[in-house]
Design a protein around this motif. Sequence first.
Motif, PDB file in Angstrom:
ATOM      1  N   VAL A   1      12.800   0.960  -1.577  1.00 29.62           N
ATOM      2  CA  VAL A   1      12.249  -0.176  -2.289  1.00 29.62           C
ATOM      3  C   VAL A   1      10.871   0.159  -1.945  1.00 29.62           C
ATOM      4  O   VAL A   1      10.487  -0.065  -0.668  1.00 29.62           O
ATOM      5  N   LEU A   2       9.875  -0.351  -2.666  1.00 30.54           N
ATOM      6  CA  LEU A   2       8.468  -0.456  -2.326  1.00 30.54           C
ATOM      7  C   LEU A   2       8.176  -1.566  -1.656  1.00 30.54           C
ATOM      8  O   LEU A   2       8.780  -2.714  -2.084  1.00 30.54           O
ATOM      9  N   PRO A   3       7.469  -1.836  -0.518  1.00 32.47           N
ATOM     10  CA  PRO A   3       7.149  -3.097  -0.110  1.00 32.47           C
ATOM     11  C   PRO A   3       6.151  -3.790  -0.754  1.00 32.47           C
ATOM     12  O   PRO A   3       6.214  -5.184  -0.722  1.00 32.47           O
ATOM     13  N   LEU A   4       5.406  -3.226  -1.309  1.00 31.67           N
ATOM     14  CA  LEU A   4       4.448  -4.013  -2.628  1.00 31.67           C
ATOM     15  C   LEU A   4       4.280  -3.273  -3.589  1.00 31.67           C
ATOM     16  O   LEU A   4       4.323  -1.979  -3.623  1.00 31.67           O
ATOM     17  N   TRP A   5       4.432  -3.740  -4.755  1.00 32.60           N
ATOM     18  CA  TRP A   5       4.369  -3.040  -6.056  1.00 32.60           C
ATOM     19  C   TRP A   5       3.102  -2.112  -6.124  1.00 32.60           C
ATOM     20  O   TRP A   5       1.960  -2.666  -5.820  1.00 32.60           O
ATOM     21  N   ASN A   6       3.263  -0.906  -6.580  1.00 27.70           N
ATOM     22  CA  ASN A   6       2.095  -0.063  -6.574  1.00 27.70           C
ATOM     23  C   ASN A   6       1.623   0.392  -5.379  1.00 27.70           C
ATOM     24  O   ASN A   6       0.406   1.009  -5.431  1.00 27.70           O
ATOM     25  N   SER A   7       2.225   0.337  -4.469  1.00 23.95           N
ATOM     26  CA  SER A   7       1.570   0.489  -2.905  1.00 23.95           C
ATOM     27  C   SER A   7       1.708   2.142  -2.697  1.00 23.95           C
ATOM     28  O   SER A   7       1.383   2.748  -1.704  1.00 23.95           O
ATOM     29  N   GLY A   8       2.735   2.855  -3.431  1.00 20.66           N
ATOM     30  CA  GLY A   8       2.927   4.200  -3.326  1.00 20.66           C
ATOM     31  C   GLY A   8       3.665   4.652  -2.229  1.00 20.66           C
ATOM     32  O   GLY A   8       3.639   5.813  -1.865  1.00 20.66           O
ATOM     33  N   VAL A   9       4.279   3.591  -1.629  1.00 21.67           N
ATOM     34  CA  VAL A   9       5.081   3.946  -0.435  1.00 21.67           C
ATOM     35  C   VAL A   9       6.565   3.742  -0.414  1.00 21.67           C
ATOM     36  O   VAL A   9       7.176   2.696  -0.776  1.00 21.67           O
ATOM     37  N   THR A  10       7.317   4.792  -0.774  1.00 22.89           N
ATOM     38  CA  THR A  10       8.682   4.781  -1.270  1.00 22.89           C
ATOM     39  C   THR A  10       9.338   5.654  -0.270  1.00 22.89           C
ATOM     40  O   THR A  10       9.832   6.869  -0.119  1.00 22.89           O
ATOM     41  N   VAL A  11       9.677   4.797   1.135  1.00 23.59           N
ATOM     42  CA  VAL A  11      10.545   5.645   2.212  1.00 23.59           C
ATOM     43  C   VAL A  11      11.810   4.995   2.327  1.00 23.59           C
ATOM     44  O   VAL A  11      12.202   3.926   2.574  1.00 23.59           O
ATOM     45  N   ALA A  12      12.812   6.029   2.135  1.00 24.11           N
ATOM     46  CA  ALA A  12      14.182   5.557   2.223  1.00 24.11           C
ATOM     47  C   ALA A  12      14.550   5.725   3.849  1.00 24.11           C
ATOM     48  O   ALA A  12      13.957   6.387   4.643  1.00 24.11           O
ATOM     49  N   ASN A  13      15.409   5.004   4.453  1.00 22.13           N
ATOM     50  CA  ASN A  13      15.974   5.003   5.718  1.00 22.13           C
ATOM     51  C   ASN A  13      14.856   4.656   6.749  1.00 22.13           C
ATOM     52  O   ASN A  13      14.750   5.397   7.748  1.00 22.13           O
ATOM     53  N   ASP A  14      14.228   3.831   6.596  1.00 22.24           N
ATOM     54  CA  ASP A  14      12.894   3.337   7.253  1.00 22.24           C
ATOM     55  C   ASP A  14      12.594   2.059   6.930  1.00 22.24           C
ATOM     56  O   ASP A  14      12.697   1.288   5.955  1.00 22.24           O
ATOM     57  N   LYS A  15      12.004   1.279   7.856  1.00 25.79           N
ATOM     58  CA  LYS A  15      11.173  -0.082   7.860  1.00 25.79           C
ATOM     59  C   LYS A  15       9.715   0.251   7.500  1.00 25.79           C
ATOM     60  O   LYS A  15       9.146   0.836   7.996  1.00 25.79           O
ATOM     61  N   VAL A  16       9.268  -0.701   6.466  1.00 24.66           N
ATOM     62  CA  VAL A  16       8.117  -0.780   5.958  1.00 24.66           C
ATOM     63  C   VAL A  16       7.564  -2.010   5.533  1.00 24.66           C
ATOM     64  O   VAL A  16       8.349  -2.708   4.866  1.00 24.66           O
ATOM     65  N   TYR A  17       6.157  -2.352   5.847  1.00 24.17           N
ATOM     66  CA  TYR A  17       5.708  -3.677   5.270  1.00 24.17           C
ATOM     67  C   TYR A  17       4.368  -3.475   4.681  1.00 24.17           C
ATOM     68  O   TYR A  17       3.671  -2.230   5.183  1.00 24.17           O
ATOM     69  N   GLY A  18       3.987  -4.376   3.914  1.00 31.22           N
ATOM     70  CA  GLY A  18       2.758  -4.466   3.346  1.00 31.22           C
ATOM     71  C   GLY A  18       2.089  -5.808   3.092  1.00 31.22           C
ATOM     72  O   GLY A  18       2.943  -6.546   2.871  1.00 31.22           O
ATOM     73  N   LEU A  19       0.919  -5.690   3.293  1.00 33.46           N
ATOM     74  CA  LEU A  19       0.213  -7.055   3.401  1.00 33.46           C
ATOM     75  C   LEU A  19      -0.933  -6.965   2.254  1.00 33.46           C
ATOM     76  O   LEU A  19      -1.740  -6.086   2.428  1.00 33.46           O
ATOM     77  N   ALA A  20      -0.897  -7.842   1.283  1.00 35.33           N
ATOM     78  CA  ALA A  20      -2.200  -7.969   0.502  1.00 35.33           C
ATOM     79  C   ALA A  20      -2.617  -9.275   0.111  1.00 35.33           C
ATOM     80  O   ALA A  20      -1.848 -10.257   0.201  1.00 35.33           O
ATOM     81  N   ALA A  21      -4.011  -9.219  -0.093  1.00 34.03           N
ATOM     82  CA  ALA A  21      -4.777 -10.755  -0.315  1.00 34.03           C
ATOM     83  C   ALA A  21      -5.656 -10.442  -1.148  1.00 34.03           C
ATOM     84  O   ALA A  21      -6.632  -9.614  -0.918  1.00 34.03           O
ATOM     85  N   GLY A  22      -5.626 -11.178  -2.602  1.00 30.02           N
ATOM     86  CA  GLY A  22      -6.352 -10.555  -3.658  1.00 30.02           C
ATOM     87  C   GLY A  22      -6.577 -11.808  -4.450  1.00 30.02           C
ATOM     88  O   GLY A  22      -6.440 -13.126  -4.506  1.00 30.02           O
ATOM     89  N   VAL A  23      -7.228 -11.327  -5.769  1.00 23.81           N
ATOM     90  CA  VAL A  23      -7.495 -12.353  -6.809  1.00 23.81           C
ATOM     91  C   VAL A  23      -7.122 -11.909  -8.160  1.00 23.81           C
ATOM     92  O   VAL A  23      -6.645 -10.667  -8.394  1.00 23.81           O
ATOM     93  N   ARG A  24      -6.551 -12.937  -8.678  1.00 23.37           N
ATOM     94  CA  ARG A  24      -5.928 -12.870 -10.118  1.00 23.37           C
ATOM     95  C   ARG A  24      -6.550 -13.412 -11.231  1.00 23.37           C
ATOM     96  O   ARG A  24      -6.900 -14.608 -11.175  1.00 23.37           O
ATOM     97  N   HIS A  25      -7.243 -12.767 -12.185  1.00 28.78           N
ATOM     98  CA  HIS A  25      -7.918 -13.655 -13.153  1.00 28.78           C
ATOM     99  C   HIS A  25      -7.269 -13.123 -14.603  1.00 28.78           C
ATOM    100  O   HIS A  25      -7.330 -12.112 -15.050  1.00 28.78           O
ATOM    101  N   SER A  26      -7.139 -14.011 -15.374  1.00 30.52           N
ATOM    102  CA  SER A  26      -7.004 -14.066 -16.584  1.00 30.52           C
ATOM    103  C   SER A  26      -7.948 -14.466 -17.636  1.00 30.52           C
ATOM    104  O   SER A  26      -8.614 -15.263 -17.432  1.00 30.52           O
ATOM    105  N   PHE A  27      -7.617 -13.772 -18.832  1.00 32.08           N
ATOM    106  CA  PHE A  27      -8.724 -14.214 -19.815  1.00 32.08           C
ATOM    107  C   PHE A  27      -8.322 -14.084 -21.270  1.00 32.08           C
ATOM    108  O   PHE A  27      -7.150 -13.721 -21.526  1.00 32.08           O
TER     109      PHE A  27
END
Length: 345
Positions: A319-345
Amino acid sequence: MATASLAAQAQSSVTLYGLIDIAPAMVSRTNTADDRQFRLNSDTGSSSRFGVRGTEDLGGGLAAFFNLESPLDAKNGSVAGGAASGACNVAAACASATTPAFWRRNAYVGLRGGFGEVTFGRNYTAAVIKQAATVSATPSGINTGMATNLAAQGISNDFWNSNQIRYDSPKFGPIDFSAHVALGEGVTGRNVGGNVGYNDGPLAISLSYQRDENLAGDAVKWMILSGSYNFGSFKVHVAFDDVNNDERVVGFRDSKFWTVGASFKATPLLTVAAQYWNLKDSASSNSSKQVVLNADYLLSRRTALFAMLGHVNNKDIAVLPLWNSGVTVANDKVYGLAAGVRHSF
């Protein structure tokens, strides 16, 4: 004169719209090495896109409408992405049907009236999109959590289906329903699915089912049952799904998950949320687990700051830790942290 009269009666509008979700991020390792990676992550919570939609009032309560929608990778400007459709995907030797498509998110036309609405073309499937509000607790979007787990099961092939006819009913009190059929036409997989929803005050319940058939006639069946209850500033979500892939359709995993999550509106502008996911592989009985923490702060009606932490303890299913992070590692622990902006128009 008749043509001029009809033109005068018709009221039409066309809207250009979109959303951009982008965030500096860090993941604890890559696919090939136990090294941290710093990246600019797109679509962490919500999928970036732009599109055009329009409607025309035909009179008598009837309206015609259309939607064309394209994905957008804001970090490099690309719109690449295969137009997967049910049990037909690149891994299943359907490359001709899943090559990058500009309008791969939506490309349909429809009619709307007292009977509900019917659409023709590439569209969200009723079975997946109707689950978003009750399955996912994270205010920044469904991608990290709901989408990461559905992708690991193969249900990401069913967010949209090509060659689709979809019907959405009007409300019958607190109940509505949707159904769709995707016509394979000998090019993509055929499928049929639908959803029944109940929404009455603070309680919402959603039940979906879909059956996908690949070009060889092999079938995979899946269902999702979810519910949420809104206590006001506090909202609870629970869900369960089951993918039955006894015929080993490529691109799907015989598996099931359960999840529980909650969000809390700390202020009118700040919402925080946490959600736990347990994804079990039916063949090995091993469970991959994900915890998602999310904070979402509104700067305006259209702009928000967000932070997302995803931690996975993967077994056989990656399972990906964050969507679109490119990290798909089976049988391992992985974490991801993101902080950003969401803008709709």
